[in-house]
Design a protein around this motif. Structure first.
Motif, short mmCIF file in Angstrom:
data_model
loop_
_atom_site.label_atom_id
_atom_site.label_comp_id
_atom_site.label_asym_id
_atom_site.label_seq_id
_atom_site.Cartn_x
_atom_site.Cartn_y
_atom_site.Cartn_z
N LEU A 85 106.95 17.07 -103.31
CA LEU A 85 106.33 17.30 -104.60
C LEU A 85 106.67 18.71 -105.07
O LEU A 85 106.08 19.68 -104.62
CB LEU A 85 104.81 17.11 -104.50
CG LEU A 85 104.01 17.37 -105.77
CD1 LEU A 85 104.63 16.67 -106.96
CD2 LEU A 85 102.59 16.90 -105.59
N PHE A 113 106.52 21.48 -107.74
CA PHE A 113 105.77 21.85 -108.94
C PHE A 113 106.46 23.00 -109.65
O PHE A 113 105.82 23.80 -110.30
CB PHE A 113 104.33 22.23 -108.56
CG PHE A 113 103.32 21.64 -109.47
CD1 PHE A 113 102.77 20.40 -109.19
CD2 PHE A 113 102.94 22.29 -110.62
CE1 PHE A 113 101.85 19.83 -110.04
CE2 PHE A 113 102.01 21.72 -111.48
CZ PHE A 113 101.47 20.49 -111.18
N PHE A 171 105.63 26.39 -106.93
CA PHE A 171 104.87 26.91 -108.07
C PHE A 171 104.99 28.42 -108.20
O PHE A 171 105.23 28.96 -109.27
CB PHE A 171 103.40 26.50 -107.93
CG PHE A 171 102.54 27.05 -109.03
CD1 PHE A 171 102.42 26.36 -110.23
CD2 PHE A 171 101.85 28.23 -108.87
CE1 PHE A 171 101.64 26.87 -111.25
CE2 PHE A 171 101.06 28.74 -109.89
CZ PHE A 171 100.96 28.05 -111.07
N PHE A 208 104.80 26.84 -116.02
CA PHE A 208 104.36 25.85 -115.03
C PHE A 208 103.79 24.59 -115.66
O PHE A 208 103.79 23.54 -115.04
CB PHE A 208 103.35 26.48 -114.05
CG PHE A 208 101.94 26.43 -114.50
CD1 PHE A 208 101.47 27.29 -115.47
CD2 PHE A 208 101.05 25.51 -113.97
CE1 PHE A 208 100.16 27.24 -115.90
CE2 PHE A 208 99.73 25.46 -114.38
CZ PHE A 208 99.29 26.32 -115.35
N VAL A 209 103.32 24.69 -116.92
CA VAL A 209 102.79 23.48 -117.56
C VAL A 209 103.92 22.46 -117.73
O VAL A 209 103.72 21.26 -117.52
CB VAL A 209 102.13 23.82 -118.92
CG1 VAL A 209 101.74 22.55 -119.65
CG2 VAL A 209 100.92 24.69 -118.71
N GLY A 250 104.38 20.79 -114.52
CA GLY A 250 103.31 19.82 -114.30
C GLY A 250 103.53 18.57 -115.13
O GLY A 250 103.31 17.45 -114.67
N ASN A 251 103.99 18.77 -116.38
CA ASN A 251 104.20 17.62 -117.26
C ASN A 251 105.20 16.63 -116.67
O ASN A 251 104.99 15.42 -116.76
CB ASN A 251 104.73 18.11 -118.61
CG ASN A 251 103.66 18.81 -119.42
OD1 ASN A 251 102.47 18.75 -119.09
ND2 ASN A 251 104.08 19.50 -120.46
N VAL A 302 105.93 16.18 -113.55
CA VAL A 302 105.31 15.50 -112.40
C VAL A 302 104.40 14.39 -112.90
O VAL A 302 104.43 13.25 -112.41
CB VAL A 302 104.51 16.49 -111.54
CG1 VAL A 302 103.72 15.76 -110.47
CG2 VAL A 302 105.43 17.52 -110.89
N PHE A 303 103.61 14.71 -113.91
CA PHE A 303 102.70 13.73 -114.49
C PHE A 303 103.47 12.52 -115.03
O PHE A 303 103.17 11.38 -114.69
CB PHE A 303 101.90 14.40 -115.61
CG PHE A 303 100.97 13.49 -116.33
CD1 PHE A 303 99.78 13.09 -115.75
CD2 PHE A 303 101.28 13.03 -117.60
CE1 PHE A 303 98.92 12.24 -116.43
CE2 PHE A 303 100.43 12.19 -118.29
CZ PHE A 303 99.25 11.79 -117.70
N LEU A 354 104.89 10.41 -112.17
CA LEU A 354 103.89 9.64 -111.42
C LEU A 354 103.35 8.49 -112.26
O LEU A 354 103.07 7.41 -111.74
CB LEU A 354 102.74 10.55 -110.98
CG LEU A 354 103.01 11.42 -109.75
CD1 LEU A 354 101.82 12.32 -109.48
CD2 LEU A 354 103.29 10.56 -108.53
N PRO A 413 96.76 20.83 -125.97
CA PRO A 413 96.82 20.78 -124.51
C PRO A 413 95.49 20.37 -123.88
O PRO A 413 95.46 19.78 -122.80
CB PRO A 413 97.20 22.20 -124.12
CG PRO A 413 97.94 22.73 -125.29
CD PRO A 413 97.25 22.14 -126.48
N GLY A 421 95.10 17.48 -121.30
CA GLY A 421 94.38 17.61 -120.03
C GLY A 421 93.39 16.47 -119.85
O GLY A 421 93.30 15.87 -118.77
N PHE A 471 95.26 13.45 -118.98
CA PHE A 471 95.66 13.52 -117.57
C PHE A 471 94.52 12.99 -116.69
O PHE A 471 94.72 12.15 -115.82
CB PHE A 471 95.91 14.98 -117.16
CG PHE A 471 97.30 15.46 -117.39
CD1 PHE A 471 98.02 15.03 -118.48
CD2 PHE A 471 97.89 16.36 -116.52
CE1 PHE A 471 99.31 15.48 -118.70
CE2 PHE A 471 99.17 16.82 -116.72
CZ PHE A 471 99.88 16.38 -117.81
N VAL A 472 93.32 13.55 -116.95
CA VAL A 472 92.18 13.21 -116.09
C VAL A 472 91.85 11.73 -116.22
O VAL A 472 91.62 11.05 -115.21
CB VAL A 472 90.98 14.11 -116.46
CG1 VAL A 472 89.72 13.62 -115.77
CG2 VAL A 472 91.28 15.55 -116.08
N VAL A 480 94.55 9.66 -114.50
CA VAL A 480 94.51 9.79 -113.05
C VAL A 480 93.29 9.05 -112.48
O VAL A 480 93.38 8.38 -111.45
CB VAL A 480 94.49 11.28 -112.66
CG1 VAL A 480 94.08 11.44 -111.21
CG2 VAL A 480 95.86 11.88 -112.88
#
Lengths: 287, 313
Positions: free
Chosen positions: B47, B49, B108, B230-231, B234-235, B237-238, B241, B273, B277, B280-281, B284
């Motif tokens: 993974l 990041f 990261f 880093f966003v 993360g995007n 990765v999101f 997945l 954003p 977020g 995302f939550v 997930v």
């Protein structure tokens, strides 16, 4: 170079280094127990700073605010674990990690919505304004207080983890979760408590930082990477490791700031890269 | 030709008719980015990041060359791929020394190092303001400044990238990477140097990120600072997945969902954003099986409703 300037920069490095160590210890507890890097850790730090600002505005008392604000962050930490992480135990770490990433976006943006995008400043309490003459240099009282306070918190964390029964359970949980739950200990309560404790340390680091660096919504993002560096260098659940790593990058950062201010943040990561090139296992090895 | 390829070619043709050209183009760029990550995440079990490190570095280098040099587009793309691969080799070398949690944190942290370098190096990157004014010069008579022409160009790049990635994951190398994912100790015992292969996966993934980065810079004519932040890491990765990291095509589906999601929330509110977020939550917590599971649930709900309706009448 002016020796008094050099001396006060080293002191500055120790102060920020202690705060980095606190962040690293909090992250380490959460990461070690839950087996996920907590991407919301920086956002919790920022929230601690903003909460103390607001509580000071409301109550007019720094000391009360310093007691209350980190507790608010800890409460949020408990909630995050209970309502967010816990339902995802079966789903696996990737999803828990994405959850904390989403939460960090929400908290960071939430701060902008509530407090605005522009930075703010926070005065230290009246008692701690002004400086102390240390002989070589005059140094702000508040920073000395932060140094002492962070030292006490690290000591407290150490005493808790090493000397209390609950701390022993937490350390055992970092080592081997299955064994701990086989011993009849409610592992879920342990996880929730760990998240709360880690969040508390992030919150109080943020609260202590506010009068030094002021507040801005992105302060947490900057801190998150640094907390990762502390854990990567110091090792998971390793308190002396976190302190050495925190002080090392804190002092390196403020010394570089003297000669090349633009590089003062990048140097944190350069130090990490350099250490890992020589010692891939980190400063004290890994478990 | 397999069904998956027919579906993808159909999507390439249909997409610009359904959404704005810029969005359609962005989807394929994000898909290339996701393909690179998924070699690490899905096939090797790493993974990362910090994929924006390679994406952003290549975007800056490519953007700079296009802005100042008037260089050939293909040459810039090739250079972007090299920049992506080389930066990934440097970062990967450090990261593969450690595994698990440490690995994620290192990717990261090194991403942050590149971010702060770009942030401070304002004379080249423009810092917070980004690097604007990147042109899209013509290529073999194809006027890339036209949105549709650029779409065709990017879609072609995507199809080639997908073809290459398919070859990679089906090659012996791909099998070794999967063996490392399943059981690293065992792969090591059989005689494969796990670290070297992980590093190789990093380099290939970085090359894909680099290609995506240059295409991104050309699409918007600017490299924003966020492109290396880093966003962005993360995007991707999101997106991967959500699309499903288990298959070659997962990141492609993820790119559709992610770009669609972020485009739709970004028009609602300036603080989008935050909505992202929240999305995302929600995803997930409730739809983590990806789209396939969400579809199944919807289908179940629908048939239960219909059956109830039948029972009542």
């Amino acid at each position: 170079m002016n020796p008094s300037l050099l001396f006060s920069q080293i002191l500055n490095g120790i102060v920020t280094g202690m705060l980095y160590a606190l962040m690293g210890i909090g992250l380490s507890i959460i990461t070690g127990i839950l087996n996920i890097p907590n991407f919301a850790h920086g956002a919790l730090f920022a929230l601690g700073a903003y909460l103390i600002y607001t509580v000071i505005q409301a109550l007019g008392n720094f000391w009360l605010a310093l007691a209350v604000a980190p507790l608010g962050v800890a409460l949020l930490g408990l909630l995050i674990e209970y309502a967010g992480i816990r339902p995802l135990y079966r789903a696996g770490h990737d999803y828990q990690l994405l959850l904390t990433f989403g939460l960090s976006l929400i908290i960071t943006e939430g701060i902008i919505v509530v407090w605005g995008p522009i930075g703010m400043s926070q005065l230290p309490p009246a008692l701690l304004r002004g400086g102390v003459d240390l002989g070589i240099t005059i140094y702000p009282k508040y920073r000395l207080f932060v140094m002492a306070m962070a030292g006490l918190l690290v000591l407290g964390a150490w005493l808790f983890l090493e000397k209390t029964r609950y701390g022993a359970i937490m350390r055992a949980g970092i080592e081997d979760k299955e064994m701990v739950s086989l011993l009849g200990i409610d592992i879920h309560r342990l996880f929730t408590a760990a998240f709360g404790l880690g969040a508390y340390l992030a919150g109080i680091s943020g609260a202590l930082t506010a009068p030094i660096r002021g507040l801005n919504p992105l302060m947490g993002v900057d801190m998150l990477g640094i907390a990762f560096v502390v854990v990567a260098l110091g090792g998971l659940g390793n308190l002396p490791g976190a302190i050495v790593a925190g002080l090392m990058i804190g002092v390196a950062q403020s010394l570089v700031a003297l000669v090349w201010p633009e590089a003062s943040v990048a140097v944190i990561f350069a130090v990490m890269a350099a250490v890992l090139l020589v010692r891939p296992q980190g400063l004290f090895g890994i478990r | 030709m397999s069904r998956a390829w027919i579906a993808i070619l159909a999507a390439v043709v249909l997409l610009p008719m359904l959404v704005r050209h810029a969005i359609a183009t962005e989807i394929w760029i994000f898909a290339i980015f996701g393909l690179g990550l998924n070699l690490l995440l899905g096939y090797t079990g790493l993974l990362s990041f910090g994929q924006a490190t390679f994406f952003g570095s290549a975007a800056y280098v490519g953007g700079y060359l296009l802005k100042h040099g008037g260089v050939n587009v293909l040459l810039v793309l090739a250079l972007g791929i090299v920049v992506g691969a080389v930066s990934a080799a440097a970062v990967g070398y450090l990261c593969v020394q450690r595994s698990g949690l440490y690995f994620i944190m290192l990717t990261f942290a090194l991403n942050q190092m590149f971010y702060f370098t770009a942030y401070q190096w304002t004379s080249v990157t423009g810092g917070e303001d980004g690097m604007p004014g990147i042109p899209r010069p013509a290529f073999l008579g194809l006027r890339l400044s036209e949105p549709l022409a650029y779409y065709v160009f990017v879609a072609a790049c995507f199809v080639i990238a997908l073809g290459i990635m398919k070859r990679v994951v089906e090659s012996p190398l791909g099998k070794i990477l999967q063996a490392i994912r399943e059981n690293e100790v065992r792969a090591q015992a059989i005689g494969y140097d796990a670290r070297r292969f992980k590093l190789l996966a990093f380099v290939i993934g970085g090359a894909f990120s680099g290609l995506a980065g240059v295409l991104y810079a050309m699409l918007f004519g600017i490299v924003p600072l966020e492109a290396i932040g880093f966003v962005f890491s993360g995007n991707v990765v999101f997106g991967t997945l959500i699309g499903g990291s288990g298959s070659l095509y997962g990141p492609v589906i993820g790119a559709f969902v992610f770009i669609w999601l972020s485009e739709s929330v970004s028009v609602i509110w300036q603080r989008w954003p935050l909505l992202l977020g929240v999305a995302f939550v929600i995803v997930v917590l409730f739809f983590r099986g990806g789209l396939v599971e969400a579809w199944d649930r919807l289908a179940t709900w629908w048939s239960v409703r219909r059956l109830r309706g039948v029972a009542e009448t």
